[in-house]
Enzyme design. Structure first.
Site, mmCIF file in Angstrom:
data_model
loop_
_atom_site.group_PDB
_atom_site.id
_atom_site.type_symbol
_atom_site.label_atom_id
_atom_site.label_comp_id
_atom_site.label_asym_id
_atom_site.label_seq_id
_atom_site.Cartn_x
_atom_site.Cartn_y
_atom_site.Cartn_z
ATOM 1 N N ASP A 142 10.366 5.162 12.113
ATOM 2 C CA ASP A 142 9.684 5.055 10.627
ATOM 3 C C ASP A 142 9.221 3.387 10.500
ATOM 4 O OD1 ASP A 142 8.523 4.546 8.103
ATOM 5 O OD2 ASP A 142 9.271 6.644 8.050
ATOM 6 N N ILE A 143 8.593 2.441 10.658
ATOM 7 C CA ILE A 143 8.283 1.715 9.882
ATOM 8 C C ILE A 143 9.128 0.775 8.725
ATOM 9 C CG2 ILE A 143 6.574 -0.440 9.167
ATOM 10 C CD1 ILE A 143 4.179 1.126 11.782
ATOM 11 N N LYS A 168 -9.293 -3.567 12.547
ATOM 12 C CA LYS A 168 -9.943 -4.316 11.117
ATOM 13 C C LYS A 168 -9.613 -3.051 11.181
ATOM 14 C CE LYS A 168 -13.415 -2.162 11.404
ATOM 15 N NZ LYS A 168 -13.453 -0.840 11.527
ATOM 16 N N HIS A 196 -13.506 -5.269 17.929
ATOM 17 C CA HIS A 196 -14.377 -4.616 18.530
ATOM 18 C C HIS A 196 -15.429 -4.965 19.516
ATOM 19 C CE1 HIS A 196 -15.623 -0.978 17.912
ATOM 20 N NE2 HIS A 196 -16.606 -0.496 18.713
ATOM 21 N N LYS A 254 -17.858 -6.127 23.100
ATOM 22 C CA LYS A 254 -19.067 -5.492 24.030
ATOM 23 C C LYS A 254 -19.768 -6.293 24.971
ATOM 24 C CE LYS A 254 -19.676 -1.860 20.918
ATOM 25 N NZ LYS A 254 -19.393 -0.997 21.167
ATOM 26 N N GLU A 298 -24.855 4.909 13.774
ATOM 27 C CA GLU A 298 -24.347 5.760 14.636
ATOM 28 C C GLU A 298 -25.008 7.802 14.085
ATOM 29 O OE1 GLU A 298 -20.049 5.247 14.687
ATOM 30 O OE2 GLU A 298 -20.426 4.361 12.776
ATOM 31 N N ASP A 325 -16.400 -1.131 6.412
ATOM 32 C CA ASP A 325 -16.037 -0.121 8.029
ATOM 33 C C ASP A 325 -16.044 -0.818 8.895
ATOM 34 O OD1 ASP A 325 -14.515 1.427 9.940
ATOM 35 O OD2 ASP A 325 -16.318 2.346 10.079
ATOM 36 N N HIS A 363 -17.881 -5.660 11.917
ATOM 37 C CA HIS A 363 -19.106 -6.004 12.819
ATOM 38 C C HIS A 363 -20.523 -6.430 12.856
ATOM 39 C CE1 HIS A 363 -16.150 -3.334 14.488
ATOM 40 N NE2 HIS A 363 -16.169 -2.533 13.984
ATOM 41 N N LYS A 420 -23.768 6.285 9.187
ATOM 42 C CA LYS A 420 -23.093 7.575 10.306
ATOM 43 C C LYS A 420 -24.645 8.219 9.579
ATOM 44 C CE LYS A 420 -18.271 6.255 10.468
ATOM 45 N NZ LYS A 420 -18.372 6.100 11.224
HETATM 46 N N1 LIG Z 1 -9.512 5.017 15.171
HETATM 47 C C1 LIG Z 1 -10.626 3.675 15.630
HETATM 48 O O1 LIG Z 1 -11.483 4.297 16.125
HETATM 49 C C2 LIG Z 1 -10.612 3.182 14.969
HETATM 50 C C3 LIG Z 1 -9.196 2.599 13.912
HETATM 51 N N2 LIG Z 1 -9.492 1.074 13.627
HETATM 52 C C4 LIG Z 1 -8.022 1.691 12.876
HETATM 53 O O2 LIG Z 1 -6.741 1.074 13.760
HETATM 54 C C5 LIG Z 1 -6.104 1.954 13.197
HETATM 55 C C6 LIG Z 1 -5.429 2.891 13.103
HETATM 56 O O3 LIG Z 1 -6.062 4.160 13.670
HETATM 57 P P1 LIG Z 1 -5.845 5.326 13.450
HETATM 58 O O4 LIG Z 1 -5.596 5.730 15.104
HETATM 59 O O5 LIG Z 1 -7.463 6.365 13.512
HETATM 60 O O6 LIG Z 1 -4.774 6.505 12.833
HETATM 61 P P2 LIG Z 1 -3.946 7.558 12.969
HETATM 62 O O7 LIG Z 1 -3.963 7.797 11.278
HETATM 63 O O8 LIG Z 1 -4.247 8.379 14.002
HETATM 64 O O9 LIG Z 1 -2.891 7.292 13.380
HETATM 65 C C7 LIG Z 1 -1.634 6.175 12.771
HETATM 66 C C8 LIG Z 1 -0.513 6.276 13.662
HETATM 67 O O10 LIG Z 1 0.623 5.062 13.431
HETATM 68 C C9 LIG Z 1 1.794 6.612 13.633
HETATM 69 N N3 LIG Z 1 1.624 5.756 11.516
HETATM 70 C C10 LIG Z 1 1.579 5.593 11.013
HETATM 71 N N4 LIG Z 1 2.668 5.848 9.179
HETATM 72 C C11 LIG Z 1 3.666 5.263 10.288
HETATM 73 C C12 LIG Z 1 5.178 5.044 9.888
HETATM 74 N N5 LIG Z 1 5.590 4.850 8.780
HETATM 75 N N6 LIG Z 1 6.073 4.482 10.879
HETATM 76 C C13 LIG Z 1 5.447 4.873 12.144
HETATM 77 N N7 LIG Z 1 4.631 4.837 12.938
HETATM 78 C C14 LIG Z 1 3.901 5.341 11.665
HETATM 79 C C15 LIG Z 1 1.339 7.579 13.404
HETATM 80 O O11 LIG Z 1 2.003 8.044 14.290
HETATM 81 P P3 LIG Z 1 3.193 9.380 13.020
HETATM 82 O O12 LIG Z 1 1.968 9.904 12.024
HETATM 83 O O13 LIG Z 1 3.424 10.944 13.945
HETATM 84 O O14 LIG Z 1 4.010 7.662 12.674
HETATM 85 C C16 LIG Z 1 -0.203 7.200 13.869
HETATM 86 O O15 LIG Z 1 0.758 7.350 15.564
HETATM 87 C C17 LIG Z 1 -6.339 1.682 11.095
HETATM 88 O O16 LIG Z 1 -6.049 0.545 10.395
HETATM 89 C C18 LIG Z 1 -7.884 1.735 11.654
HETATM 90 O O17 LIG Z 1 -8.331 1.612 10.413
HETATM 91 C C19 LIG Z 1 -9.930 0.540 13.793
HETATM 92 C C20 LIG Z 1 -11.006 1.035 14.031
HETATM 93 C C21 LIG Z 1 -11.218 2.040 15.041
HETATM 94 O O1 LIG Z 2 -14.789 0.193 14.140
HETATM 95 C C1 LIG Z 2 -15.934 0.789 13.651
HETATM 96 O O2 LIG Z 2 -16.434 0.878 14.850
HETATM 97 C C2 LIG Z 2 -16.954 2.652 15.610
HETATM 98 C C3 LIG Z 2 -18.476 2.457 15.768
HETATM 99 O O3 LIG Z 2 -18.542 1.748 17.215
HETATM 100 P P1 LIG Z 2 -19.167 1.605 18.601
HETATM 101 O O4 LIG Z 2 -18.715 0.492 19.532
HETATM 102 O O5 LIG Z 2 -19.435 3.122 18.515
HETATM 103 O O6 LIG Z 2 -20.480 0.928 17.958
HETATM 104 C C4 LIG Z 2 -17.421 3.345 14.435
HETATM 105 O O7 LIG Z 2 -17.689 4.897 14.798
HETATM 106 C C5 LIG Z 2 -16.116 2.971 12.794
HETATM 107 O O8 LIG Z 2 -15.842 4.391 12.008
HETATM 108 C C6 LIG Z 2 -15.915 1.578 12.640
HETATM 109 O O9 LIG Z 2 -13.627 2.126 12.589
#
Ligand SMILES: NC(=O)C1=CN([C@@H]2O[C@H](COP(=O)(O)OP(=O)(O)OC[C@H]3O[C@@H](n4cnc5c(N)ncnc54)[C@H](OP(=O)(O)O)[C@@H]3O)[C@@H](O)[C@H]2O)C=CC1
Ligand SMILES: O=C1O[C@H](COP(=O)(O)O)[C@@H](O)[C@H](O)[C@H]1O
Length: 521
Positions: free
Chosen positions: A127-128, A182, A212, A216, A250, A269, A274, A373
């Site tokens: 846990d962070i 981001k 990201h 592309k 989207e 977002d 982007h 969206k």
């Molecule tokens: N999902 C996407 O498509 C995108 C996400 N992002 C960014 O990426 C980041 C992650 O997003 P996303 O994957 O969707 O989030 P999720 O909520 O799906 O995943 C979060 C992860 O962090 C872990 N986590 C959360 N709190 C803690 C903690 N205190 N200690 C250790 N591990 C922890 C969780 O595991 P557990 O709870 O088991 O600890 C899980 O593995 C965010 O900043 C989001 O904005 C950016 C662009 C696109």
């Molecule tokens: O970073 C993000 O991008 C996706 C869209 O990415 P794309 O490569 O599929 O165009 C967006 O859906 C998401 O909300 C945002 O966090």
């Protein structure tokens, strides 16, 4: 016409100096990302914080799997996932083995590669917020000379605490890189705080802020189109360009990310990162050469030249929308408030805005940006709309002459179209007809484009930050966005409703039509 696919457009050093990125080594099999970018990267320990999360499972691990398949990951490369899930190594390997097929195309799936790939994986439960559990991570990183990547696929509020902990555990080496997802923070103040916190532990050259879109293929091609051809440059300015449109539409909704999205909204977002990055690539001056700092220097100048939305009526420049229930591609979908389980939410799922770049090249040229969206279809494109001919040369002709337009299609069908006016063949008088010169990536290159994360992850391991956002860029983007959030914080603000499956609220149409222009659909 013959096109050749040589080394990547983006080098990490001045032309003429040898670098890992530009080395022409080839892999044993053809690669989706071209010969030079598919050269093996140095062996690395890649630590993914948030290794069980949506981003890691859906994007990062599949990208690493594909790079492994193409021979880019040396045998010693290891991937250490962390999360609070009490998984051991075998449990995590089983999880990823099960998840991968859902996120790679069938033709990319290879059982032997999956077997090899999962052998690279392990999981450390921590846990962070706690001090416990970090010893497990330290034990997984015995080699201080190996490249170390700390990928923070976690909430931005944890970026500072993780950096501090990494420093306290003695895990930050000269060969370490930190990758930040981001959006970086929530506003300018939180971005400054995060940048200060990570900057106290890592040097700026070690910090990779992901956008990201910069990974592309079609976005990188924008740089090549502009700077590896001569014919566009004389036209790429306010004398010849009427306006620019950048759209990222989207058809998907917020899916399972409603919790995150409701605190973010489309402006944070998509626009802050982007779309502003795309605007920078369109508007920037040619750098001396395309390299790690030169491109970022030029992008920063564009962000700094954005006309501030201060002392102006923000509502006449920016439209916010939120989707209601509707029909998207034939399927009935719920309203945003139901998707996000936020019945009174005023979070925007759509933004259209008009920006201006106040410099010699672009004075008076509006840049219209739009993202949303649950739009009618998924498409992202950049439209450079040129001015009309200065004088009608064919007053007696039939048909129509439309101003030239260069459309750079980012997705889903990557390519480029140049719209021209031609004479329709025929023995009679002159009949004008709009036609287009089309370049389709799929047809021309006959190989699939790699996912952005594939390219970007390999750049991190190589230590090439060209396609990542520098601290000053991120902060300049937040600074420009701030007046919009200040306006939207007022109680009377509410996003306009638009039915899912449409092109957004009518006010977005008015925004551009007021200037005598229209969105390119
Ligand atoms: N999902 C996407 O498509 C995108 C996400 N992002 C960014 O990426 C980041 C992650 O997003 P996303 O994957 O969707 O989030 P999720 O909520 O799906 O995943 C979060 C992860 O962090 C872990 N986590 C959360 N709190 C803690 C903690 N205190 N200690 C250790 N591990 C922890 C969780 O595991 P557990 O709870 O088991 O600890 C899980 O593995 C965010 O900043 C989001 O904005 C950016 C662009 C696109
Ligand atoms: O970073 C993000 O991008 C996706 C869209 O990415 P794309 O490569 O599929 O165009 C967006 O859906 C998401 O909300 C945002 O966090």
């Amino acid at each position: 016409m013959s096109l050749h696919t040589g080394p990547s457009p983006v080098t990490d050093a001045r032309p003429g100096t040898a670098t890992a990125t530009t080395s022409p080594r080839s892999t044993s099999r053809p690669s989706a990302s071209g010969s030079s970018t598919a050269s093996p990267v140095p062996p690395a320990d890649i630590v993914v914080f948030g290794g069980t999360g949506d981003l890691a499972v859906r994007k990062l691990l599949p990208a690493l799997y594909l790079r492994d398949r193409d021979g880019q990951l040396p045998e010693q490369t290891r991937i250490v996932a962390t999360s609070r899930a009490g998984l051991d190594e075998a449990g995590y390997r089983d999880k990823i083995r099960g998840d991968l097929p859902g996120f790679v195309r069938d033709e990319d799936h290879d059982d032997a590669v999956v077997d090899r790939f999962v052998e690279r994986l392990t999981h450390v439960s921590l846990d962070i917020a706690d001090e416990d559990g970090w010893a497990g991570l330290v034990a997984e990183l015995p080699d201080a000379d190996k490249v170390r990547v700390f990928y923070l696929a976690i909430a931005p509020s944890l970026f500072g605490p993780v950096s501090d902990r990494l420093a306290a555990e003695g895990l930050v080496t000269a060969q370490s890189r930190l990758v930040l997802e981001k959006p970086l923070g929530h506003d300018l103040a939180s971005a400054l705080e995060i940048n200060d916190a990570v900057g106290a532990v890592f040097e700026e050259h070690q910090i990779f802020r992901i956008d990201h879109y910069l990974g592309k293929e079609s976005v990188q091609n924008l740089l090549v189109t502009r700077f590896a051809n001569t014919f566009l440059e004389p036209l790429w300015n306010a004398t010849w360009v009427d306006h620019v449109q950048i759209t990222a539409a989207e058809s998907l909704g917020v899916g399972t990310r409603g919790g995150y999205y409701d605190g973010s909204g489309a402006l944070r977002d998509m626009i802050q990162n982007h779309l502003l990055q795309l605007l920078c690539l369109v508007a920037m001056e040619p750098p001396t050469y395309v390299g790690r700092e030169t491109v970022r220097d030029e992008k920063l100048k564009v962000l700094q030249a954005l006309k501030p939305l201060v002392g102006v009526d923000v509502d006449s420049h920016v439209v916010a929308g939120q989707y209601t229930a509707g029909l998207v591609e034939g399927e009935a979908v719920k309203a945003y408030r139901d998707d996000a389980e936020a019945p009174a939410s005023t979070t925007e799922t759509f933004v259209a805005l008009k920006a201006e770049v106040s410099n010699w090249r672009w004075a008076g040229v509006p840049f219209y940006l739009r993202t949303g969206k649950r739009m009618e279809s998924r498409f992202s494109e950049i439209v450079i709309q040129f001015k009309d001919v200065p004088h009608p040369m064919f007053p007696d002709a039939d048909g129509v002459s439309e101003p030239n337009r260069l459309v750079i299609q980012l997705q889903p069908n990557e390519g480029m179209k140049l719209h021209l006016t031609a004479k329709e063949p025929g023995p009679g008088g002159i009949r004008l007809r709009p036609v287009s010169l089309d370049l389709s990536y799929a047809q021309t290159f006959d190989q699939p484009s790699p996912e952005a994360y594939e390219r970007l992850l390999m750049d991190v391991v190589r230590g090439n930050p060209t396609l990542f956002m520098r601290r000053d860029e991120v902060e300049a983007a937040w600074r420009w966005i701030e007046p919009i959030h200040e306006r939207w914080a007022r109680p009377e603000h509410a996003p306009r409703r638009y039915p899912a499956g449409t092109t957004g609220p009518f006010a977005a149409t008015t925004l551009i039509e007021r200037d005598g222009r229209s969105w390119h659909e």
